[in-house]
Every structure is written in structure tokens, then in C-alpha cells.
Design an enzyme around this catalytic site. Structure first.
Site, PDB file in Angstrom:
ATOM      1  N   GLY A   1       2.269   4.803   3.523  1.00 55.62           N
ATOM      2  CA  GLY A   1       3.132   3.899   2.761  1.00 55.62           C
ATOM      3  C   GLY A   1       4.024   4.659   1.793  1.00 55.62           C
ATOM      4  O   GLY A   1       5.231   4.398   1.699  1.00 55.62           O
TER       5      GLY A   1
ATOM      6  N   SER B   1      -3.188   0.251  15.020  1.00 52.97           N
ATOM      7  CA  SER B   1      -3.969   1.467  15.257  1.00 52.97           C
ATOM      8  C   SER B   1      -4.427   1.489  16.703  1.00 52.97           C
ATOM      9  O   SER B   1      -4.813   0.452  17.248  1.00 52.97           O
ATOM     10  CB  SER B   1      -5.184   1.498  14.337  1.00 52.97           C
ATOM     11  OG  SER B   1      -6.062   2.519  14.759  1.00 52.97           O
TER      12      SER B   1
ATOM     13  N   GLY C   1       0.820  -1.219   0.000  1.00 52.00           N
ATOM     14  CA  GLY C   1       0.000   0.000   0.000  1.00 52.00           C
ATOM     15  C   GLY C   1       0.842   1.251   0.000  1.00 52.00           C
ATOM     16  O   GLY C   1       0.599   2.175   0.774  1.00 52.00           O
ATOM     17  N   ALA C   2       1.845   1.288  -0.882  1.00 53.36           N
ATOM     18  CA  ALA C   2       2.761   2.431  -0.891  1.00 53.36           C
ATOM     19  C   ALA C   2       2.365   3.477  -1.933  1.00 53.36           C
ATOM     20  O   ALA C   2       3.154   4.348  -2.275  1.00 53.36           O
ATOM     21  CB  ALA C   2       4.190   1.944  -1.124  1.00 53.36           C
TER      22      ALA C   2
ATOM     23  N   TYR D   1     -12.944  -2.783  10.716  1.00 52.73           N
ATOM     24  CA  TYR D   1     -11.598  -2.207  10.587  1.00 52.73           C
ATOM     25  C   TYR D   1     -10.818  -2.362  11.897  1.00 52.73           C
ATOM     26  O   TYR D   1      -9.674  -2.815  11.916  1.00 52.73           O
ATOM     27  CB  TYR D   1     -11.701  -0.730  10.199  1.00 52.73           C
ATOM     28  CG  TYR D   1     -10.397   0.029  10.281  1.00 52.73           C
ATOM     29  CD1 TYR D   1      -9.471  -0.029   9.247  1.00 52.73           C
ATOM     30  CD2 TYR D   1     -10.082   0.805  11.406  1.00 52.73           C
ATOM     31  CE1 TYR D   1      -8.266   0.659   9.329  1.00 52.73           C
ATOM     32  CE2 TYR D   1      -8.885   1.494  11.492  1.00 52.73           C
ATOM     33  CZ  TYR D   1      -7.981   1.423  10.446  1.00 52.73           C
ATOM     34  OH  TYR D   1      -6.786   2.110  10.534  1.00 52.73           O
TER      35      TYR D   1
ATOM     36  N   GLY E   1      -0.493   8.128   1.149  1.00 52.77           N
ATOM     37  CA  GLY E   1      -0.483   8.226   2.610  1.00 52.77           C
ATOM     38  C   GLY E   1       0.831   7.781   3.256  1.00 52.77           C
ATOM     39  O   GLY E   1       1.918   8.094   2.778  1.00 52.77           O
TER      40      GLY E   1
END
Ligand code: NDP
Length: 263
Positions: A15, A142, A9-10, A190, A13
Site C-alpha cells: 500500500g 492472492s 492499508g497504505a 486468510y 508494504g
């Protein structure tokens, strides 16, 4: 030699900010494992990342087949694996109905947890073979999954209970789409996925740290209230959340700062 790090996920954001911070040191080759190659290519260009220090490879965590394919492609590239950063995530706080991965698991837990679990499980072998002095497997956690924090006490709270929904397939057909077997709630899914991520690192540490020397950790980067993670939230939330985090909780961090922390 340069270290080699895979970051999922780069394309945006945290990443992207992490990939940039590492690539700019000149000490790392960054493999950006992303589902949208064009978007990632554009993002690296506008971030001004040095071309010789990164490679973009396809990975769509919504499909376990794609995870296996990525691992095969990565191995064919003959890069060593010194660090794996599991960063990608989806968040669907306003979804009324669950959506599902290619194999039919609820989307948030399927992407954030099951996809990364398989990836970590397969790439553990590659990490073991690396001769890099500080090998790491990091999952982005998180605080919303931690009940000892303020954010973790905002309902709906994460709770896996006895895992009955997961045990029955997490598919919304003959089981609930939630790990605890309850009614679907996108925000909770999530948070549950993040609890699973954090527990996975504890368990990997317990099972594999001594034998492999690999550092296993989950990391909370701070609240980056402005990233794409909130793209599905209602407009009023997206308007108010950044100033709330900046001036009231004072937990706000910029993407660049959190990228440096993770790097
Ligand atoms: P972004 O939405 O900007 O980044 C998420 C990344 O995940 C994107 O690159 C996205 O790709 C990728 N992604 C989503 N689904 C898939 C998939 N199926 N396969 C591959 N990649 C996928 O959000 P953030 O940077 O904020 O999030 C990064 C991490 O930080 C997450 O793990 C999140 O839980 C965590 N986090 C964020 C906080 C915050 O305040 N923002 C706070 C605490 C933790 P694409 O561009 O193609 O959509």
C-alpha cells in the site's frame, strides 16, 4: 485535474509503495486510509513522498462503524473518488484461537473481506459520480486463494463450501469462526478472505460494470516475502521464506516493484 485515489492499508508494504509510486507521478492525489495515523505519517516521510500529493485519513477496517465514519469524512473532504484500492489485510497463520472484529466477526475475514465489502458498497456511489475517464475499483487478491496455482495447493486450502459459518454469523459463539463452518485455522481464514475478495470483484463486475463503466478487478502483486504481512509467522518461516521465494519458486518481487505494478 489530478486523479484521486483511496488506498487502504497504505502505512506499509504494498500500500505504501503504491501510494508513493502514484504520488510521485504528480498526476494523483492519494488518500491513504489507515488505522495508525502516526505510523503512516512517519512512513510517508521516510519514503520521501511529496506532501502536496497525499492526505492521510483514519480507517480501521476492524470496525464497520469506522468504515462508515471514513466514508463520511471522505465525502466531507469534497475530493472526487476516481479509484478505490482495497489493499489492507491481516494474516494470522499461527493463531490457535480466533480473534474478532468490533462487531464480532472472525478477524481475518472481518477485516480483509467484510470491512472492504462495506467500504466498496458505500463508495460505489462516489465512484459512479466521478467524471474521470478510467474509474476503477481494485482489490488485492492472492494466488493462495486460487487452486490452479502451486501456492493455492499448499494446505490448508481455501474453501467456502456452503457458507454455513458465515450465514450463522462467523462469531465463534453459536457458529464456527470459519466461513465453511469448520474448525478455526488462521491461514485458511486468510485464504478464504482473499477468495471472497476475488469473488466480490467478479460479482461487482457482473452487476455494475455495464451500467457504471467502472473497471472492477482483483490483482495479484507477486510474492513480497518481506512485508509486515508475515509479522505473526514463526521466526524460522520469516527467515527462510524470502530466499525460498527468490531462488526456488522465483516468485519474489520487491515492495517497490509490486507497488509499481499496482500503481
Ligand atoms: P503489510 O502488512 O505490509 O500491509 C498491510 C496493511 O494493512 C498495513 O498498512 C496495515 O496497517 C493494514 N491493516 C491491517 N489491518 C488493518 C485494519 N484493521 N484497518 C486498516 N488497515 C489495516 O502487508 P502487504 O503489503 O504484504 O499486504 C498488502 C496486500 O497484499 C494484502 O491485501 C495482502 O493480502 C496482499 N498480498 C501480499 C502478498 C505478499 O507476499 N506480501 C502476496 C499476495 C497478496 P498497520 O500498519 O497499521 O498494521
Amino acid at each position: 485535474r489530478k486523479g484521486c485515489v483511496v488506498i487502504t492499508g497504505a502505512s506499509s508494504g504494498l500500500g505504501l509503495a503504491t501510494a508513493k509510486a502514484l504520488a510521485e507521478t504528480g498526476k494523483w492525489h492519494v488518500i491513504m486510509a489507515c488505522r495508525d495515523l502516526l505510523k503512516t505519517e512517519r512512513a510517508t516521510k521516510s519514503a520521501g513522498m511529496p506532501k502536496e500529493n497525499y492526505t492521510i485519513m483514519h480507517l480501521d477496517l476492524v470496525s464497520l462503524d469506522s468504515v462508515r465514519q471514513f466514508v463520511n469524512n471522505f465525502r466531507r473532504s469534497e475530493n472526487p473518488l476516481d479509484v478505490l484500492v482495497c489493499n489492507a489485510a491481516v494474516y494470522q497463520p499461527t493463531a490457535k484461537e480466533p480473534s474478532f472484529t468490533a462487531e464480532g466477526f472472525e478477524l481475518s475475514v472481518g477485516t480483509n473481506y467484510l470491512g472492504h465489502f462495506l467500504l466498496s458498497r458505500l463508495l460505489l456511489e462516489d465512484l459512479k459520480q466521478s467524471d474521470y475517464p478510467s474509474k476503477r475499483l481494485i482489490i488485492v487478491g492472492s494466488i493462495t486463494g486460487n487452486s490452479n496455482t502451486l501456492a493455492g495447493n499448499v494446505p490448508p486450502k481455501a474453501n467456502l463450501r456452503d457458507l454455513r459459518g458465515l450465514a450463522r454469523g462467523l462469531n465463534g459463539l453459536n457458529s464456527s469462526a470459519m466461513i465453511d463452518g469448520g474448525d478455526f485455522d488462521g491461514a485458511k481464514a486468510y485464504k478464504d478472505s482473499k477468495v471472497c475478495n476475488m469473488l466480490t470483484m467478479q460479482e461487482f463486475y457482473r452487476r455494475y460494470h455495464e451500467e457504471t463503466g467502472i473497471t472492477f478487478a482483483s490483482l495479484y502483486p507477486g510474492c513480497m516475502a518481506t512485508t509486515g504481512l508475515f509479522r505473526e509467522h514463526i521466526p524460522l518461516f520469516r527467515f527462510l521464506f524470502p530466499p525460498f521465494q527468490k531462488y526456488i519458486t522465483k516468485g519474489f518481487v520487491s515492495e517497490a516493484e509490486s507497488g509499481k505494478r499496482l500503481a
